[in-house]
Design a protein around this motif. Structure first.
Motif, PDB file in Angstrom:
ATOM      1  N   LYS A 257       0.849  -1.186   0.000  1.00 21.74           N
ATOM      2  CA  LYS A 257       0.000   0.000   0.000  1.00 21.74           C
ATOM      3  C   LYS A 257       0.887   1.239   0.000  1.00 21.74           C
ATOM      4  CE  LYS A 257      -0.445   0.623   5.005  1.00 21.74           C
ATOM      5  NZ  LYS A 257      -1.381   0.774   6.129  1.00 21.74           N
ATOM      6  N   PRO A 258       0.340   2.404  -0.291  1.00 23.54           N
ATOM      7  CA  PRO A 258       1.164   3.622  -0.319  1.00 23.54           C
ATOM      8  C   PRO A 258       1.924   3.822   0.983  1.00 23.54           C
ATOM      9  CG  PRO A 258      -0.974   4.065  -1.281  1.00 23.54           C
ATOM     10  CD  PRO A 258      -1.043   2.677  -0.704  1.00 23.54           C
ATOM     11  N   GLY A 283       9.346   7.379  10.251  1.00 31.31           N
ATOM     12  CA  GLY A 283      10.046   8.452   9.571  1.00 31.31           C
ATOM     13  C   GLY A 283      10.599   8.038   8.227  1.00 31.31           C
ATOM     14  N   ILE A 284       9.923   7.073   7.585  1.00 29.06           N
ATOM     15  CA  ILE A 284      10.383   6.546   6.302  1.00 29.06           C
ATOM     16  C   ILE A 284       9.564   7.168   5.174  1.00 29.06           C
ATOM     17  CG2 ILE A 284      10.570   4.469   4.875  1.00 29.06           C
ATOM     18  CD1 ILE A 284      10.927   2.884   7.475  1.00 29.06           C
ATOM     19  N   ASN A 285      10.243   7.635   4.154  1.00 30.94           N
ATOM     20  CA  ASN A 285       9.569   8.156   2.970  1.00 30.94           C
ATOM     21  C   ASN A 285       9.734   7.118   1.870  1.00 30.94           C
ATOM     22  OD1 ASN A 285       8.225   9.845   1.236  1.00 30.94           O
ATOM     23  ND2 ASN A 285       9.940  11.226   0.878  1.00 30.94           N
ATOM     24  N   ALA A 286       8.724   6.273   1.686  1.00 31.80           N
ATOM     25  CA  ALA A 286       8.866   5.112   0.816  1.00 31.80           C
ATOM     26  C   ALA A 286       7.595   4.879   0.015  1.00 31.80           C
ATOM     27  CB  ALA A 286       9.204   3.882   1.644  1.00 31.80           C
ATOM     28  N   ALA A 302      12.012  -5.714   3.737  1.00 28.09           N
ATOM     29  CA  ALA A 302      12.431  -5.066   2.488  1.00 28.09           C
ATOM     30  C   ALA A 302      11.370  -4.036   2.139  1.00 28.09           C
ATOM     31  CB  ALA A 302      12.579  -6.095   1.371  1.00 28.09           C
ATOM     32  N   TRP A 303      11.812  -2.784   1.977  1.00 25.88           N
ATOM     33  CA  TRP A 303      10.889  -1.659   1.812  1.00 25.88           C
ATOM     34  C   TRP A 303      11.220  -0.950   0.495  1.00 25.88           C
ATOM     35  CZ3 TRP A 303       8.811  -0.500   7.057  1.00 25.88           C
ATOM     36  CH2 TRP A 303       7.649   0.266   7.014  1.00 25.88           C
ATOM     37  N   HIS A 304      10.267  -0.980  -0.449  1.00 22.86           N
ATOM     38  CA  HIS A 304      10.500  -0.339  -1.740  1.00 22.86           C
ATOM     39  C   HIS A 304      10.911   1.116  -1.547  1.00 22.86           C
ATOM     40  CE1 HIS A 304       9.104  -3.752  -3.965  1.00 22.86           C
ATOM     41  NE2 HIS A 304       7.878  -3.695  -3.476  1.00 22.86           N
ATOM     42  N   SER A 305      12.054   1.479  -2.100  1.00 17.79           N
ATOM     43  CA  SER A 305      12.669   2.815  -2.054  1.00 17.79           C
ATOM     44  C   SER A 305      13.143   3.221  -0.659  1.00 17.79           C
ATOM     45  CB  SER A 305      11.752   3.904  -2.640  1.00 17.79           C
ATOM     46  OG  SER A 305      10.618   4.128  -1.841  1.00 17.79           O
ATOM     47  N   ALA A 306      13.209   2.265   0.277  1.00 15.10           N
ATOM     48  CA  ALA A 306      13.747   2.569   1.609  1.00 15.10           C
ATOM     49  C   ALA A 306      14.682   1.474   2.113  1.00 15.10           C
ATOM     50  CB  ALA A 306      12.622   2.796   2.611  1.00 15.10           C
ATOM     51  N   PRO A 336      10.618   8.121  -3.713  1.00 13.81           N
ATOM     52  CA  PRO A 336       9.570   7.333  -3.058  1.00 13.81           C
ATOM     53  C   PRO A 336       8.341   7.136  -3.931  1.00 13.81           C
ATOM     54  CG  PRO A 336       9.669   9.544  -2.141  1.00 13.81           C
ATOM     55  CD  PRO A 336      10.862   9.404  -3.034  1.00 13.81           C
ATOM     56  N   LEU A 337       8.302   7.799  -5.069  1.00 14.54           N
ATOM     57  CA  LEU A 337       7.185   7.644  -6.009  1.00 14.54           C
ATOM     58  C   LEU A 337       7.559   6.753  -7.182  1.00 14.54           C
ATOM     59  CD1 LEU A 337       5.972  11.364  -6.108  1.00 14.54           C
ATOM     60  CD2 LEU A 337       5.162   9.507  -4.638  1.00 14.54           C
ATOM     61  N   ALA A 338       8.709   6.093  -7.106  1.00 16.12           N
ATOM     62  CA  ALA A 338       9.216   5.326  -8.250  1.00 16.12           C
ATOM     63  C   ALA A 338       8.459   4.026  -8.494  1.00 16.12           C
ATOM     64  CB  ALA A 338      10.698   5.046  -8.059  1.00 16.12           C
TER      65      ALA A 338
END
Length: 522
Positions: A257-258, A283-286, A302-306, A336-338
């Motif tokens: 999810k976003p 505090g993650i921007n992902a 595993a966190w997409h873009s983080a 984070p929008l990739a």
């Protein structure tokens, strides 16, 4: 003498601080600042110019298995973590996207999300991986498989557009045989499956009222009878990956999810959601969470873009928190929008010094998490167990509060047995071993009498190193009795215990000591 008085006052202040400030902030697994995992090595066998090339990661012994979108599965030797080497490649004729990678007993199970089914591959020769069989719609499974797992010669496969779990007998991996379908009734489909000791956890994308679900089954009856549904956990919208502790007491699920999100549940008795956290809470921007794997009381996400985030599970039983204690960003320049790119998978089961992480652009990362793994009982956060940790625990116990942060022996109660456990089991010394060198002998007795605190008039001024072995804050006869009754003293000769700063050794101490020496000689 002035120096001694200053030391005594300082110890008194520290003891008072320990009984007030530390009681609210300490726990058996302490959380300080988030620490970065150490990069050991990285390898992108197909280059790193394209954003979406690599997928999931697993391991077959010391061979890392790195999935790709169109180039099969790459085999990488990580026996020398600092220098990973390409070992081989499994590359079928068609460009299948192998988004889920598993391996058990030198057999790989590579699941395709774009019509290739599940490839069962012999990995005994890493240089020449060989296709043994395929599991797809032709033999009772799906052409697109989102996840699989193997236990006791049974393979469980799921699909994001089906509510069913398809089960196959793979006693002979070259000839898989369909066994049964397990119906979860998830309205959308299933994203992931994992098993811990006959408990199967299945990630459902929809669940009840679009709240997502984790379906928990007991598998002991298979294949003769259907498995038992133990629980259906509402683990959040688009539950995409789930993992459990080895004792099946804790389940962690992540959501597609976003921003991404994490939920942790306690399954001790009735299932209870303990904590739910979003990217903003950390505090993650992902973009989204991708996968979770639990090893040794830590959840690796595993966190997409983080990148990968390391969460400490021990605090769930004390204060209901799920803090981040370590992280590593595999793709720091990624927006984070990739989308569903960046960190894709994580495999923490080779040891804390060889955490494998896959990144969609930069391939395989080998990380060392040793510096972030909590040391049980390290109450002052210096990453070692010392006399100061014993003193801090004793100060807390004197307050008499039942705060499970200090439950050292994990019996769900906080009392003086935790003090004994820290000394004997966590630190591994005997009562009386003031210098913590592993031996209780004359050197320890000299050390504790030197400060002159034996039965003095100052309250709570003594520590482990100055003779407070029973944790009451004083050095008195009771401490000597406690130490000698353990029968751990290792020197039969009477020590010289008359340093200039202490005067004559109290007669009572000599009597106690001598009586124990006589007992040892009998």
């Amino acid at each position: 003498m002035i120096e001694c008085r200053v030391t005594i006052r300082l110890l008194t202040v520290l003891t008072i601080m320990a009984s007030s400030f530390w009681t609210d902030s300490l726990r058996a697994h302490l959380v300080g600042e988030v620490q970065p995992l150490d990069l050991v090595a990285s390898l992108a066998p197909l280059g790193n110019e394209t954003l979406s090339v690599y997928t999931d990661v697993w391991a077959n012994g010391e061979i890392a298995l790195l999935g790709t979108k169109a180039n099969g599965v790459l085999l990488i030797d990580v026996s020398l973590p600092s220098a990973p080497q390409s070992a081989g490649v499994y590359e079928p004729n068609s460009a299948f996207a192998f988004d889920d990678i598993k391996a058990f007993d030198h057999v790989g199970y590579f699941s395709s999300s774009n019509g290739g089914g599940l490839h069962v591959v012999d990995l005994s020769d890493s240089q020449q991986p060989t296709l043994l069989s395929k599991i797809d719609s032709n033999n009772g499974a799906f052409d697109s498989i989102s996840g699989s797992y193997v236990q006791d010669n049974l393979l469980f496969a799921v699909n994001e557009s089906s509510s069913q779990i398809r089960v196959f007998d793979i006693a002979d991996p070259a000839t898989p045989a369909f066994v049964t379908s397990i119906e979860t009734h998830d309205p959308q489909g299933l994203a992931d499956v994992t098993i811990r000791d006959n408990r199967m956890y299945v990630a459902g994308l929809h669940g009840v009222n679009a709240m997502g679900a984790t379906y928990v089954y007991h598998l002991s009856s298979l294949p003769s009878e259907p498995p038992t549904l133990v629980a259906q956990l509402s683990t959040g919208f688009n539950t995409a990956s789930v993992s459990a502790t080895d004792n099946n007491q804790t389940v962690v699920a992540v959501h597609r999810k976003p921003g991404g999100g994490v939920e942790a549940w306690n399954l001790d008795d009735e299932p209870v959601e303990v904590v739910a956290a979003n990217a903003s809470d950390y505090g993650i921007n992902a973009f989204s969470t991708a996968e979770v794997e639990i090893a040794s009381g830590l959840a690796y996400v595993a966190w997409h873009s983080a990148g990968v985030q390391v969460l400490d599970l021990d605090n769930l039983r004390t204060d209901g928190s799920l803090p981040v204690i370590g992280n590593f960003d595999t793709n720091p320049g990624l927006s984070p929008l990739a989308g569903y790119v960046g960190a894709k998978g994580v495999y923490p089961h080779l040891g804390v010094d060889r955490i494998l992480v896959s990144d969609s652009q930069f391939g395989l990362f080998v990380l060392d998490a040793s510096n972030v793994v909590p040391i049980f009982g390290d109450l002052d956060l210096d990453r070692q167990l010392t006399a100061n940790d014993i003193d801090l625990l004793a100060a807390y116990l004197r307050g008499g509060t039942e705060n499970l942060n200090f439950d050292m022996n994990r019996d769900q109660s906080v009392n003086w047995s935790d003090h004994d456990f820290m000394v004997k089991d966590l630190i591994g010394v005997a009562f009386g071993d003031a210098n913590l060198d592993g031996v209780f002998n004359s050197a320890d007795l000299v050390k504790v009498f030197k400060p002159g605190e034996y039965e003095d008039d100052l309250a709570l001024n003594s520590t482990w190193e100055s003779g407070d072995w029973n944790g009451d804050g004083e050095f008195s006869t009771s401490d000597l009795i406690k130490a000698f009754q353990e029968d751990a003293y290792s020197n039969a000769s009477l020590p010289q215990l008359v340093p200039e700063s202490t005067g004559t050794l109290p007669l009572l101490c000599v009597m106690i000591y001598s009586s124990f020496l006589q007992r040892r000689k009998k």
